[in-house]
Design an enzyme around this catalytic site. Structure first.
Site, PDB file in Angstrom:
ATOM      1  N   GLY A  13       0.803  -1.228   0.000  1.00  0.00           N
ATOM      2  CA  GLY A  13       0.000   0.000   0.000  1.00  0.00           C
ATOM      3  C   GLY A  13       0.826   1.263   0.000  1.00  0.00           C
ATOM      4  O   GLY A  13       0.755   2.061   0.938  1.00  0.00           O
ATOM      5  N   ALA A  14       1.597   1.466  -1.084  1.00  0.00           N
ATOM      6  CA  ALA A  14       2.467   2.661  -1.119  1.00  0.00           C
ATOM      7  C   ALA A  14       2.104   3.617  -2.250  1.00  0.00           C
ATOM      8  O   ALA A  14       2.898   4.470  -2.605  1.00  0.00           O
ATOM      9  CB  ALA A  14       3.924   2.242  -1.203  1.00  0.00           C
ATOM     10  N   SER A  15       0.899   3.473  -2.799  1.00  0.00           N
ATOM     11  CA  SER A  15       0.533   4.363  -3.906  1.00  0.00           C
ATOM     12  C   SER A  15       0.192   5.766  -3.417  1.00  0.00           C
ATOM     13  O   SER A  15       0.022   6.683  -4.220  1.00  0.00           O
ATOM     14  CB  SER A  15      -0.646   3.769  -4.680  1.00  0.00           C
ATOM     15  N   SER A  38      -3.669  -1.425  -4.664  1.00  0.00           N
ATOM     16  CA  SER A  38      -4.767  -2.313  -5.045  1.00  0.00           C
ATOM     17  C   SER A  38      -5.537  -1.754  -6.232  1.00  0.00           C
ATOM     18  O   SER A  38      -5.978  -2.490  -7.097  1.00  0.00           O
ATOM     19  CB  SER A  38      -5.709  -2.579  -3.871  1.00  0.00           C
ATOM     20  N   ASN A  91       1.931  -2.147   5.484  1.00  0.00           N
ATOM     21  CA  ASN A  91       1.383  -0.797   5.659  1.00  0.00           C
ATOM     22  C   ASN A  91      -0.046  -0.656   5.122  1.00  0.00           C
ATOM     23  O   ASN A  91      -0.785   0.222   5.561  1.00  0.00           O
ATOM     24  CB  ASN A  91       2.312   0.201   4.943  1.00  0.00           C
ATOM     25  N   TYR A 156     -11.655  -1.228  13.044  1.00  0.00           N
ATOM     26  CA  TYR A 156     -10.281  -0.746  12.791  1.00  0.00           C
ATOM     27  C   TYR A 156      -9.404  -0.971  14.030  1.00  0.00           C
ATOM     28  O   TYR A 156      -8.277  -1.468  13.931  1.00  0.00           O
ATOM     29  CB  TYR A 156     -10.358   0.734  12.420  1.00  0.00           C
ATOM     30  N   ALA A 158      -9.806  -3.117  16.421  1.00  0.00           N
ATOM     31  CA  ALA A 158      -9.564  -4.553  16.620  1.00  0.00           C
ATOM     32  C   ALA A 158      -8.469  -5.035  15.665  1.00  0.00           C
ATOM     33  O   ALA A 158      -7.575  -5.800  16.050  1.00  0.00           O
ATOM     34  CB  ALA A 158     -10.855  -5.341  16.384  1.00  0.00           C
ATOM     35  N   LYS A 160      -6.027  -3.251  14.374  1.00  0.00           N
ATOM     36  CA  LYS A 160      -4.730  -2.670  14.725  1.00  0.00           C
ATOM     37  C   LYS A 160      -4.196  -3.251  16.039  1.00  0.00           C
ATOM     38  O   LYS A 160      -2.975  -3.391  16.211  1.00  0.00           O
ATOM     39  CB  LYS A 160      -4.849  -1.135  14.803  1.00  0.00           C
TER      40      LYS A 160
HETATM   41  P1  NAP Z   1      -4.175   5.926   2.679  1.00  0.00           P
HETATM   42  O1  NAP Z   1      -3.698   7.277   2.318  1.00  0.00           O
HETATM   43  O2  NAP Z   1      -5.623   5.645   2.643  1.00  0.00           O
HETATM   44  O3  NAP Z   1      -3.381   4.848   1.794  1.00  0.00           O
HETATM   45  C1  NAP Z   1      -3.670   3.489   1.922  1.00  0.00           C
HETATM   46  C2  NAP Z   1      -2.795   2.690   0.995  1.00  0.00           C
HETATM   47  O4  NAP Z   1      -3.131   1.292   1.157  1.00  0.00           O
HETATM   48  C3  NAP Z   1      -3.006   3.026  -0.473  1.00  0.00           C
HETATM   49  O5  NAP Z   1      -1.778   2.965  -1.159  1.00  0.00           O
HETATM   50  C4  NAP Z   1      -3.930   1.905  -0.951  1.00  0.00           C
HETATM   51  O6  NAP Z   1      -3.781   1.608  -2.348  1.00  0.00           O
HETATM   52  C5  NAP Z   1      -3.419   0.731  -0.141  1.00  0.00           C
HETATM   53  N1  NAP Z   1      -4.388  -0.356  -0.019  1.00  0.00           N
HETATM   54  C6  NAP Z   1      -5.665  -0.306   0.425  1.00  0.00           C
HETATM   55  N2  NAP Z   1      -6.226  -1.524   0.365  1.00  0.00           N
HETATM   56  C7  NAP Z   1      -5.282  -2.372  -0.130  1.00  0.00           C
HETATM   57  C8  NAP Z   1      -5.239  -3.751  -0.427  1.00  0.00           C
HETATM   58  N3  NAP Z   1      -6.309  -4.539  -0.231  1.00  0.00           N
HETATM   59  N4  NAP Z   1      -4.094  -4.285  -0.918  1.00  0.00           N
HETATM   60  C9  NAP Z   1      -3.002  -3.511  -1.137  1.00  0.00           C
HETATM   61  N5  NAP Z   1      -2.989  -2.185  -0.881  1.00  0.00           N
HETATM   62  C10 NAP Z   1      -4.105  -1.627  -0.384  1.00  0.00           C
HETATM   63  O7  NAP Z   1      -3.713   5.542   4.179  1.00  0.00           O
HETATM   64  P2  NAP Z   1      -2.504   6.098   5.082  1.00  0.00           P
HETATM   65  O8  NAP Z   1      -3.051   7.194   5.919  1.00  0.00           O
HETATM   66  O9  NAP Z   1      -1.314   6.318   4.248  1.00  0.00           O
HETATM   67  O10 NAP Z   1      -2.296   4.848   6.050  1.00  0.00           O
HETATM   68  C11 NAP Z   1      -1.310   3.849   5.820  1.00  0.00           C
HETATM   69  C12 NAP Z   1      -1.319   2.893   7.013  1.00  0.00           C
HETATM   70  O11 NAP Z   1      -1.103   3.615   8.221  1.00  0.00           O
HETATM   71  C13 NAP Z   1      -2.661   2.167   7.190  1.00  0.00           C
HETATM   72  O12 NAP Z   1      -2.436   0.851   7.632  1.00  0.00           O
HETATM   73  C14 NAP Z   1      -3.334   2.971   8.288  1.00  0.00           C
HETATM   74  O13 NAP Z   1      -4.276   2.214   9.007  1.00  0.00           O
HETATM   75  C15 NAP Z   1      -2.131   3.350   9.141  1.00  0.00           C
HETATM   76  N6  NAP Z   1      -2.390   4.526   9.979  1.00  0.00           N
HETATM   77  C16 NAP Z   1      -2.671   5.747   9.426  1.00  0.00           C
HETATM   78  C17 NAP Z   1      -2.892   6.833  10.257  1.00  0.00           C
HETATM   79  C18 NAP Z   1      -3.186   8.191   9.728  1.00  0.00           C
HETATM   80  O14 NAP Z   1      -3.448   9.091  10.562  1.00  0.00           O
HETATM   81  N7  NAP Z   1      -3.166   8.432   8.438  1.00  0.00           N
HETATM   82  C19 NAP Z   1      -2.849   6.664  11.641  1.00  0.00           C
HETATM   83  C20 NAP Z   1      -2.564   5.414  12.161  1.00  0.00           C
HETATM   84  C21 NAP Z   1      -2.323   4.348  11.321  1.00  0.00           C
HETATM   85  P3  NAP Z   1      -5.030   1.788  -3.376  1.00  0.00           P
HETATM   86  O15 NAP Z   1      -5.327   3.252  -3.422  1.00  0.00           O
HETATM   87  O16 NAP Z   1      -4.518   1.238  -4.647  1.00  0.00           O
HETATM   88  O17 NAP Z   1      -6.168   0.994  -2.765  1.00  0.00           O
END
Ligand code: NAP
Length: 248
Positions: A13-15, A38, A91, A156, A158, A160
């Protein structure tokens, strides 16, 4: 000083968001970066180009982290393309927020599959390679919500919290083979995931942060850099809160 020169890394998930931030910081530190998405193909291919221009090997793979068979296939392909895997960063994640009263079964299942089962899928897929080479670092992206819970995010939270139990168990299982497994618990990080939140909710989160601001993807990437590199050679089974002091 480059901390990851020649290391091969997989990031799910790095897009966009935090995953993109990790990929950029790791490439700056000399790592070769395999990463997944994805559905966001255009930004993924743009990132592949951006990273490759830094003189490292970078490749985007479309792969659903929730699928066991796709994760196995992905790791096989990355091994063929890169020749090894030193670091795995789990991630990929989603939210499907609602109060329990309104939460549908499919919203619970989807979040658990993408956020938690994915960690099992990917860790199992890289395990053999890391065992053979007797080294590896696995980093799981949990959340402060997994540590303290959050109303409206039972699914979510649960998922994490489950990642933290998984992290500690794998650290115990694989430590004797020099494979380390740690988790990061980000607080409020400004990405598309948090942009969806209501302004009032966001203000509430910000007010509760001692540093009085949200974090950036680079803040999480720098914590990943520590866990991925030799700087953390004697650290395993830990959860690092990167949250501006939110949980203090
Ligand atoms: P984001 O901007 O929504 O990005 C999520 C990434 O995950 C996207 O690249 C997406 O790709 C990919 N993804 C989603 N479903 C997928 C799947 N089934 N298989 C492969 N890739 C998938 O989220 P973020 O804020 O960067 O968060 C990244 C991580 O940090 C997550 O695990 C999130 O729970 C955690 N986190 C974030 C925060 C925050 O405040 N932002 C806080 C705590 C934890 P597509 O677009 O192609 O689906």
């Amino acid at each position: 000083m480059k901390l990851l020169e020649g290391k091969n890394v997989i990031i799910t998930g790095a897009s966009r968001g935090i995953g993109t931030g990790i990929a950029q910081v790791f490439a700056d530190h000399g790592a070769n970066v395999a990463f997944t998405y994805s559905s966001s193909e255009a930004p993924a291919l743009a990132l592949e180009k951006e990273l490759s221009a830094k003189g490292i090997t970078a490749k985007a793979y479309k792969s659903n982290a929730a699928s066991f068979s796709e994760s196995e296939e992905l790791v096989k392909q990355v091994l063929e393309d890169f020749g090894g895997i030193d670091v795995l960063i789990n991630n990929a994640g989603i939210t499907k927020d609602n109060l329990l009263m309104r939460m549908q079964e499919e919203d619970f299942d989807k979040v658990i599959e993408i956020n938690l089962k994915s960690v099992f899928n990917m860790t199992k897929a890289v395990q053999r390679t890391m065992l053979k080479q007797r080294s590896g670092s696995i980093i799981n992206m949990s959340s402060v919500v997994g540590v303290k819970g959050n109303a409206g995010q039972a699914n979510y939270a649960a998922s994490k919290a489950g990642m933290i139990g998984f992290t500690k168990s794998i650290a115990l299982e694989l430590g004797s083979r020099n494979i380390r497994c740690n988790a990061i618990a980000p607080g409020f990080i400004e990405t598309e995931m948090t942009a969806k939140l209501d302004d009032k909710v966001v203000q509430g989160w910000r007010d509760g942060i001692p540093l009085k601001r949200g974090g950036a993807p680079e803040d999480i990437a720098n914590a990943c850099l520590f866990f991925a590199s030799d700087l953390s050679n004697y650290v395993t089974g830990q959860v690092l809160n990167v949250d501006g002091g939110m949980l203090t």
